[in-house]
Enzyme design. Structure first.
Site, PDB file in Angstrom:
ATOM      1  N   ALA A 114      31.883  15.400  35.274  1.00  0.00           N
ATOM      2  CA  ALA A 114      31.390  16.625  34.652  1.00  0.00           C
ATOM      3  C   ALA A 114      32.570  17.363  34.033  1.00  0.00           C
ATOM      4  O   ALA A 114      33.737  17.034  34.283  1.00  0.00           O
ATOM      5  CB  ALA A 114      30.689  17.513  35.671  1.00  0.00           C
ATOM      6  N   LYS A 115      32.275  18.347  33.226  1.00  0.00           N
ATOM      7  CA  LYS A 115      33.311  19.222  32.682  1.00  0.00           C
ATOM      8  C   LYS A 115      32.649  20.504  32.210  1.00  0.00           C
ATOM      9  O   LYS A 115      31.468  20.520  31.843  1.00  0.00           O
ATOM     10  CB  LYS A 115      34.028  18.556  31.505  1.00  0.00           C
ATOM     11  CG  LYS A 115      35.447  19.076  31.301  1.00  0.00           C
ATOM     12  CD  LYS A 115      36.378  18.563  32.395  1.00  0.00           C
ATOM     13  CE  LYS A 115      37.812  18.971  32.131  1.00  0.00           C
ATOM     14  NZ  LYS A 115      38.725  18.360  33.135  1.00  0.00           N
ATOM     15  N   GLY A 116      33.413  21.589  32.227  1.00  0.00           N
ATOM     16  CA  GLY A 116      32.910  22.859  31.748  1.00  0.00           C
ATOM     17  C   GLY A 116      33.965  23.579  30.948  1.00  0.00           C
ATOM     18  O   GLY A 116      35.148  23.223  30.991  1.00  0.00           O
TER      19      GLY A 116
END
Length: 453
Positions: free
Chosen positions: A145-147
């Site tokens: 994931a990444k934000g």
């Protein structure tokens, strides 16, 4: 909800023309060997093109069918949110925030949150994809994931930064959690950011949930050894890749920040001679070797390496092209390109940053005999110790710094050995070998779980 990629076929590499992925929102193009393909694209778009290209190469070698390729290329969830910011003077700004969960087949999603003005959905998607392969490669039970938030943290006061963080977290709250998606620090964020995230999440649940983030302060359940884990992993990868003794080997570090500064320190401790570093303020060089601790003190005092009194100035481009044994790109993606790759003289490149080398540059470096330790291996130390922190939180226990260091070293060195063995066996680069292993493990997990319904 934003769907980036639909059920279309990935474009083949090896000189084939690019294939465009189309959806109702945007198109995504897998790069060809034509130099103009990526020259006009945003950095985030270039990063996503690179990630898709690398996936396609691995899928070719693994013989994956079209359906599985599409599943591996498609983010499981992509969320874009509006983040209102109340400024100190009463103004209200609105910035964009993102959270992409690329794949959760092998476990909950895991990935950092970056605050940077150029962050966009393309970049976050690429970083989430790389995190999926990274976790699988080093054998920890996470998906990628990444934000990110499109904001310059340096332009905000501390109170404004806290408001941005808490409002962003409130917007992505439904999809994060210790068994769903566990954020961590990245560019422009730190342990204070993680403390705000933990508190915001805990207030909403009604009880403390330390396992919702990693990279926290140790007083809130953070792990010893987490702050320098990515840098330690870079050092371990470099020492494994260097033939012979590290004593006296010259090193240039592009990006003297959270990762690069400590990587320089650890490599110097191992006997290497750090001769040049750079950050956003400039670049400096001293062929006799930099005093890394003194330089770090200078940066803490002045805000950057520019003007450091015990070194000469040089340009950012010149640093990348120095004649050194080891180059560590430890800033942002896309800094080594087809334009400057022919002039890079380092014999070994160890990628502390995510995606610093474009596919076109990769081919040029491989042809020149340059060894590149890829990002999904070289900078995996951070997610390894994040995993160890998460385990400690779930078990309500803590390990001492030596225990964490031993576990980190074991996972980094065994992963490097597996990549090196695959590289030799298949006659491919370390990057290609790392993706064969990472993508292969995720693909196998998909096969074993099957498709519901």
């Amino acid at each position: 909800m934003v769907t980036l990629i639909t059920n279309n076929r990935l474009g083949r590499g090896n000189g084939a023309p690019p294939t465009v992925w189309r959806s109702s929102f945007m198109s995504i193009t897998v790069p060809s060997t034509t130099p103009a393909t990526t020259s006009l694209l945003s950095p985030g778009r270039q990063a996503l093109d690179s990630a898709l290209f690398q996936l396609d190469q691995a899928a070719d070698r693994l013989g994956l069918d079209d359906g599985l390729r599409t599943m591996l290329a498609t983010p499981r969830r992509s969320l874009t949110v509006a983040v209102p910011v109340r400024r100190e003077d009463g103004r209200m700004d609105v910035v964009q925030g993102f959270r992409v969960q690329h794949n959760i087949t092998r476990g909950p999603a895991k990935g950092g949150i970056r605050f940077h003005p150029s962050t966009d959905i393309h970049e976050v998607t690429a970083l989430a994809m790389w995190m999926t392969w990274k976790c699988a490669l080093v054998g920890i039970p996470y998906g990628g994931a990444k934000g990110g938030v499109s904001v310059d943290p340096a332009s905000l006061t501390t109170r404004e930064l806290e408001r941005v963080t808490r409002r962003y977290v409130n917007e992505i709250l439904p999809i994060i959690g210790p068994e769903r998606d566990i954020p961590a620090p990245d560019v422009g964020t730190d342990e204070q950011t993680m403390a705000w995230i933990m508190d915001t999440y805990s207030v909403n649940t009604g009880y403390p949930v330390p396992g919702v983030v990693t990279g926290k302060p140790t007083t809130l359940g953070g792990s010893l050894g987490r702050a320098g884990a990515t840098s330690r992993g870079v050092q371990l990868a470099a020492l494994k890749a260097l033939p012979g003794s590290p004593e006296g080997r010259t090193v240039a570090v592009q990006g003297f920040g959270k990762v690069g500064a400590l990587a320089a320190r650890y490599l110097a401790d191992a006997g290497c001679r750090v001769v040049a570093v750079s950050d956003v303020t400039g670049a400096v060089v001293n062929r006799s070797g930099l005093d890394v601790d003194d330089l770090r003190a200078w940066v803490a005092e002045t805000g950057g390496v520019y003007g450091y009194r015990r070194a000469d100035a040089l340009s950012h481009a010149e640093l990348l092209e120095l004649d050194v044994d080891v180059l560590v790109p430890a800033a942002l993606e896309g800094v080594i390109t087809e334009e400057n790759a022919p002039r890079i003289r380092a014999r070994l490149i160890v990628e502390g940053a995510n995606g610093p080398t474009t596919p076109e540059a990769d081919r040029i470096l491989a042809d020149a005999g340059t060894t590149v330790v890829p990002d999904i291996l070289a900078n995996a130390g951070g997610v390894i110790v994040s995993y160890l922190e998460w385990v400690q939180n779930l078990q309500a226990c803590s390990w001492n710094a030596n225990e964490v260091e031993v576990r980190l070293r074991d996972l980094m060195e065994s992963s490097f050995d597996a990549v090196a063995a695959t590289s030799a066996e298949r006659g491919v680069t370390l990057r290609q070998a790392a993706h064969i292993i990472g993508v292969g493990r995720v693909a196998e997990a998909h096969r074993m779980r099957g498709l519901y319904p």
